[in-house]
Each structure stands twice: as structure tokens, then as C-alpha cells.
Design a protein around this motif. Structure first.
Motif, PDB file in Angstrom:
ATOM      1  N   ASN A 120      -4.039   7.551   1.628  1.00 44.47           N
ATOM      2  CA  ASN A 120      -5.259   6.889   2.074  1.00 44.47           C
ATOM      3  C   ASN A 120      -6.348   7.046   0.689  1.00 44.47           C
ATOM      4  OD1 ASN A 120      -7.243   9.151   2.755  1.00 44.47           O
ATOM      5  ND2 ASN A 120      -5.810   9.293   4.725  1.00 44.47           N
ATOM      6  N   LEU A 134      -1.694  -6.578  -3.554  1.00 47.08           N
ATOM      7  CA  LEU A 134      -2.539  -5.761  -2.612  1.00 47.08           C
ATOM      8  C   LEU A 134      -3.900  -6.581  -2.447  1.00 47.08           C
ATOM      9  CD1 LEU A 134      -1.980  -2.220  -3.826  1.00 47.08           C
ATOM     10  CD2 LEU A 134      -0.488  -3.558  -2.170  1.00 47.08           C
ATOM     11  N   LYS A 153      -9.942  -1.635  -4.574  1.00 48.34           N
ATOM     12  CA  LYS A 153     -10.423  -0.212  -3.813  1.00 48.34           C
ATOM     13  C   LYS A 153      -9.510   0.946  -4.458  1.00 48.34           C
ATOM     14  CE  LYS A 153     -11.687  -2.339   0.591  1.00 48.34           C
ATOM     15  NZ  LYS A 153     -11.391  -2.580   1.881  1.00 48.34           N
ATOM     16  N   ARG A 197       0.805  -1.483   0.113  1.00 45.71           N
ATOM     17  CA  ARG A 197      -0.121   0.169   0.040  1.00 45.71           C
ATOM     18  C   ARG A 197       0.733   1.181  -0.004  1.00 45.71           C
ATOM     19  NH1 ARG A 197      -4.863  -0.909   4.082  1.00 45.71           N
ATOM     20  NH2 ARG A 197      -5.677  -3.110   3.317  1.00 45.71           N
ATOM     21  N   TYR A 214      -7.512  -4.999  -1.699  1.00 44.21           N
ATOM     22  CA  TYR A 214      -7.056  -3.361  -1.558  1.00 44.21           C
ATOM     23  C   TYR A 214      -6.814  -2.693  -3.018  1.00 44.21           C
ATOM     24  CZ  TYR A 214      -5.951   1.004   0.803  1.00 44.21           C
ATOM     25  OH  TYR A 214      -6.018   2.178   1.148  1.00 44.21           O
TER      26      TYR A 214
END
Length: 89
Positions: free
Chosen positions: A34, A63, A69, A14, A66
Motif C-alpha cells: 500500500n 492505473l 499517487k 496495483r 493511482y
């Protein structure tokens, strides 16, 4: 007009993903690393910009969920402000 090339193979975590995206897309130093901050910075881009996101399948390997996302954030921001998003697995 700007073209930003983002490569999923360089986003091994991330933190690495956010660092790479912020560096390539010239995000401000205060970028919060974020999803909310990503969306905010992406929606400052306009229709004259193109984002080419390659190796998204590898990003998913690194990831997991994520990755989706992050990609959804790009899709939503593109719909909101009109920059072109091209995804290549």
C-alpha cells in the motif's frame, strides 16, 4: 550504490505494480503493498541509490489516478531521504 529500474509497462494493476516494485527494490517480505508501506520502504533507501522509473505514461493508462499517487510517493520519499529519482514518460 544501487540503481533500480522500474517499468510502468509491467505494472498492469496495483498488485502487479507493488509486486514489481518490491521485487526490483528488494523490499522485505513483510512489505504491506500500500502507499504507506511503499513510502516507509522507500525512505529506507539513501542518497547512494538511484531509481529510474520509465514508461510513466503507460502506468497512468493502466492505473489512472493511482499512478500519480505512486509517483508522488516516490517523489516525496526522494525528497525526504535523498535518493535520485529519474522519471521518463
Amino acid at each position: 550504490m544501487s540503481i533500480y529500474l522500474l517499468d510502468g509497462k509491467d505494472m498492469t494493476s496495483r498488485e502487479a505494480a507493488y509486486e514489481m516494485i518490491a521485487g526490483e527494490m528488494d523490499f522485505p517480505d513483510y512489505f504491506g503493498k500500500n502507499l504507506d508501506a511503499l513510502y516507509d520502504c522507500l525512505t529506507e533507501k539513501n542518497a547512494e541509490n538511484t531509481v529510474v522509473f520509465v514508461n510513466t505514461a503507460i502506468l497512468e493508462e493502466y492505473l489512472g489516478d493511482y499512478a500519480e499517487k505512486i509517483l508522488s510517493c516516490f517523489r516525496d520519499a526522494s525528497s525526504e531521504c535523498g535518493f535520485v529519482l529519474r522519471e521518463k514518460r
